[in-house]
Structures are given as structure tokens and as C-alpha cells.
Design a protein around this motif. Structure first.
Motif, PDB file in Angstrom:
ATOM      1  N   MET A  52      36.685  10.215  31.808  1.00 60.41           N
ATOM      2  CA  MET A  52      37.072   9.374  31.031  1.00 60.41           C
ATOM      3  C   MET A  52      35.544   8.610  30.570  1.00 60.41           C
ATOM      4  O   MET A  52      34.502   8.949  31.288  1.00 60.41           O
ATOM      5  N   SER A  53      35.468   8.015  29.018  1.00 62.40           N
ATOM      6  CA  SER A  53      34.545   7.371  29.353  1.00 62.40           C
ATOM      7  C   SER A  53      34.857   6.561  27.927  1.00 62.40           C
ATOM      8  O   SER A  53      35.861   6.344  27.590  1.00 62.40           O
ATOM      9  N   GLY A  54      34.569   5.285  27.959  1.00 66.12           N
ATOM     10  CA  GLY A  54      34.757   4.301  26.763  1.00 66.12           C
ATOM     11  C   GLY A  54      33.918   3.569  26.357  1.00 66.12           C
ATOM     12  O   GLY A  54      32.350   2.941  27.534  1.00 66.12           O
ATOM     13  N   GLN A  55      33.239   2.129  25.704  1.00 71.76           N
ATOM     14  CA  GLN A  55      33.214   0.885  25.503  1.00 71.76           C
ATOM     15  C   GLN A  55      33.858  -0.480  25.760  1.00 71.76           C
ATOM     16  O   GLN A  55      35.154  -0.417  25.282  1.00 71.76           O
ATOM     17  N   LEU A  56      33.742  -1.454  25.519  1.00 67.96           N
ATOM     18  CA  LEU A  56      34.142  -2.652  25.330  1.00 67.96           C
ATOM     19  C   LEU A  56      33.741  -3.383  24.248  1.00 67.96           C
ATOM     20  O   LEU A  56      32.571  -2.930  23.813  1.00 67.96           O
ATOM     21  N   PHE A  57      34.629  -4.385  23.437  1.00 68.82           N
ATOM     22  CA  PHE A  57      33.928  -5.110  22.568  1.00 68.82           C
ATOM     23  C   PHE A  57      32.877  -5.737  22.860  1.00 68.82           C
ATOM     24  O   PHE A  57      31.884  -5.478  22.149  1.00 68.82           O
ATOM     25  N   LYS A  58      33.274  -6.812  23.752  1.00 67.20           N
ATOM     26  CA  LYS A  58      32.390  -7.827  24.035  1.00 67.20           C
ATOM     27  C   LYS A  58      31.863  -7.255  25.514  1.00 67.20           C
ATOM     28  O   LYS A  58      33.031  -7.433  26.509  1.00 67.20           O
ATOM     29  N   TRP A  59      30.830  -7.259  26.164  1.00 67.52           N
ATOM     30  CA  TRP A  59      30.937  -6.831  27.312  1.00 67.52           C
ATOM     31  C   TRP A  59      29.831  -8.625  28.314  1.00 67.52           C
ATOM     32  O   TRP A  59      29.487  -9.173  27.802  1.00 67.52           O
ATOM     33  N   PRO A  60      31.193  -8.386  29.863  1.00 70.50           N
ATOM     34  CA  PRO A  60      30.492  -9.641  29.859  1.00 70.50           C
ATOM     35  C   PRO A  60      29.490  -9.008  31.397  1.00 70.50           C
ATOM     36  O   PRO A  60      28.795  -8.441  30.927  1.00 70.50           O
ATOM     37  N   GLU A  61      29.236 -10.268  31.552  1.00 65.40           N
ATOM     38  CA  GLU A  61      27.944 -10.564  32.149  1.00 65.40           C
ATOM     39  C   GLU A  61      28.246  -9.321  33.681  1.00 65.40           C
ATOM     40  O   GLU A  61      28.962  -9.153  33.728  1.00 65.40           O
ATOM     41  N   LYS A  62      27.027  -8.288  33.767  1.00 64.50           N
ATOM     42  CA  LYS A  62      27.032  -7.789  34.963  1.00 64.50           C
ATOM     43  C   LYS A  62      27.871  -8.215  36.005  1.00 64.50           C
ATOM     44  O   LYS A  62      28.619  -8.166  36.773  1.00 64.50           O
ATOM     45  N   GLU A  63      27.212  -9.945  36.161  1.00 62.11           N
ATOM     46  CA  GLU A  63      27.489 -10.242  37.847  1.00 62.11           C
ATOM     47  C   GLU A  63      29.648 -11.007  37.893  1.00 62.11           C
ATOM     48  O   GLU A  63      30.271 -10.756  38.302  1.00 62.11           O
ATOM     49  N   ALA A  64      29.723 -11.465  36.665  1.00 65.27           N
ATOM     50  CA  ALA A  64      31.122 -11.306  36.004  1.00 65.27           C
ATOM     51  C   ALA A  64      32.061 -10.500  36.034  1.00 65.27           C
ATOM     52  O   ALA A  64      32.301 -10.511  36.828  1.00 65.27           O
ATOM     53  N   LEU A  65      31.110  -8.875  35.792  1.00 64.76           N
ATOM     54  CA  LEU A  65      32.715  -8.378  35.272  1.00 64.76           C
ATOM     55  C   LEU A  65      32.532  -8.195  37.410  1.00 64.76           C
ATOM     56  O   LEU A  65      33.823  -7.941  37.752  1.00 64.76           O
ATOM     57  N   ALA A  66      31.187  -7.849  38.178  1.00 60.24           N
ATOM     58  CA  ALA A  66      31.894  -7.885  39.362  1.00 60.24           C
ATOM     59  C   ALA A  66      32.191  -8.423  40.316  1.00 60.24           C
ATOM     60  O   ALA A  66      33.240  -7.870  41.255  1.00 60.24           O
ATOM     61  N   ALA A  67      32.564  -9.191  39.614  1.00 62.22           N
ATOM     62  CA  ALA A  67      33.472 -10.656  40.072  1.00 62.22           C
ATOM     63  C   ALA A  67      34.916 -10.836  39.977  1.00 62.22           C
ATOM     64  O   ALA A  67      35.669 -10.788  41.039  1.00 62.22           O
ATOM     65  N   THR A  68      34.960 -10.360  38.695  1.00 58.20           N
ATOM     66  CA  THR A  68      36.651  -9.631  38.267  1.00 58.20           C
ATOM     67  C   THR A  68      37.132  -8.639  38.986  1.00 58.20           C
ATOM     68  O   THR A  68      38.310  -8.516  39.404  1.00 58.20           O
ATOM     69  N   LEU A  69      36.377  -7.370  38.989  1.00 51.13           N
ATOM     70  CA  LEU A  69      36.632  -6.356  39.385  1.00 51.13           C
ATOM     71  C   LEU A  69      36.909  -6.956  41.269  1.00 51.13           C
ATOM     72  O   LEU A  69      37.977  -6.375  41.772  1.00 51.13           O
ATOM     73  N   ALA A  70      36.171  -7.019  41.362  1.00 54.24           N
ATOM     74  CA  ALA A  70      36.453  -7.938  43.556  1.00 54.24           C
ATOM     75  C   ALA A  70      37.868  -8.497  43.184  1.00 54.24           C
ATOM     76  O   ALA A  70      38.331  -8.420  44.682  1.00 54.24           O
ATOM     77  N   SER A  71      37.829  -9.770  42.897  1.00 52.01           N
ATOM     78  CA  SER A  71      39.138 -10.777  42.699  1.00 52.01           C
ATOM     79  C   SER A  71      40.062  -9.687  42.629  1.00 52.01           C
ATOM     80  O   SER A  71      41.073 -10.392  43.057  1.00 52.01           O
ATOM     81  N   ALA A  72      39.997  -8.580  41.809  1.00 51.17           N
ATOM     82  CA  ALA A  72      41.264  -7.862  41.859  1.00 51.17           C
ATOM     83  C   ALA A  72      41.349  -6.475  43.226  1.00 51.17           C
ATOM     84  O   ALA A  72      42.507  -6.160  42.843  1.00 51.17           O
ATOM     85  N   GLY A  73      40.258  -7.086  44.372  1.00 48.79           N
ATOM     86  CA  GLY A  73      40.989  -6.501  45.162  1.00 48.79           C
ATOM     87  C   GLY A  73      39.789  -4.889  45.558  1.00 48.79           C
ATOM     88  O   GLY A  73      40.016  -4.048  46.211  1.00 48.79           O
ATOM     89  N   LEU A  74      38.674  -4.704  44.387  1.00 48.14           N
ATOM     90  CA  LEU A  74      38.367  -3.522  44.347  1.00 48.14           C
ATOM     91  C   LEU A  74      37.146  -3.956  44.838  1.00 48.14           C
ATOM     92  O   LEU A  74      36.339  -4.593  44.956  1.00 48.14           O
ATOM     93  N   ASN A  75      36.844  -2.391  45.457  1.00 48.50           N
ATOM     94  CA  ASN A  75      35.222  -2.712  46.314  1.00 48.50           C
ATOM     95  C   ASN A  75      33.967  -1.945  45.381  1.00 48.50           C
ATOM     96  O   ASN A  75      33.686  -1.005  44.915  1.00 48.50           O
ATOM     97  N   VAL A  76      33.136  -3.051  45.024  1.00 49.06           N
ATOM     98  CA  VAL A  76      32.372  -3.235  43.352  1.00 49.06           C
ATOM     99  C   VAL A  76      31.001  -3.010  44.818  1.00 49.06           C
ATOM    100  O   VAL A  76      30.430  -3.484  45.500  1.00 49.06           O
ATOM    101  N   GLN A  77      29.905  -1.711  43.495  1.00 49.47           N
ATOM    102  CA  GLN A  77      28.516  -2.405  43.889  1.00 49.47           C
ATOM    103  C   GLN A  77      27.997  -2.793  43.242  1.00 49.47           C
ATOM    104  O   GLN A  77      27.582  -1.947  42.032  1.00 49.47           O
TER     105      GLN A  77
END
Length: 69
Positions: free
Chosen positions: A1-26
Motif C-alpha cells: 500500500m502506498s499513498g499521498q495526502l492532499f495536505k500533510w500535517p507537520e510531522k509532530e502533529a501527525l505523530a500526536a494524532t496517531l498516538a492519541s488514537a492509541g498507536l505506538n509511534v516512532q
């Protein structure tokens, strides 16, 4: 799977969103990896590189579907 987003959030904001969804991110220098999956990452995050992209794969179709959810 691969893909792109129309508008990318900042790296730290993306990590925070994923973590708030309960995911373990690096967070790396140019990527955000979801460690709960076989391979799922948001790569090429850098002002001096290409546009970010999503990269994911797994050993089986079933695992890829689980990871993608």
C-alpha cells in the motif's frame, strides 16, 4: 500500500494524532513509523526532500488489512 495526502500535517502533529488514537509511534528524522504494524510509515518528511508519502506492507493480505484499519 502506498499513498499521498492532499495536505500533510507537520510531522509532530501527525505523530500526536496517531498516538492519541492509541498507536505506538516512532518519530525519526524524516519519518513517523507506526510500530504496532509490520511496516507502516509516513516517510520523506523533510523540507529538503520530496513530498511525504505513506508506505505500508505486510506478509499477508489479512495482516495488511488489519494494519490499514
Amino acid at each position: 500500500m502506498s499513498g499521498q495526502l492532499f495536505k500533510w500535517p507537520e510531522k509532530e502533529a501527525l505523530a500526536a494524532t496517531l498516538a492519541s488514537a492509541g498507536l505506538n509511534v516512532q518519530v525519526g528524522r524524516y519519518s513517523v513509523r507506526v510500530k504496532d504494524c509490520e511496516h507502516f510509515s509516513f516517510e520523506h518528511y523533510g523540507k529538503d526532500s520530496s513530498a511525504p508519502e505513506i508506505s505500508a506492507d505486510a506478509e499477508t493480505t489479512e495482516q495488511m488489512i488489519r494494519d490499514a484499519k
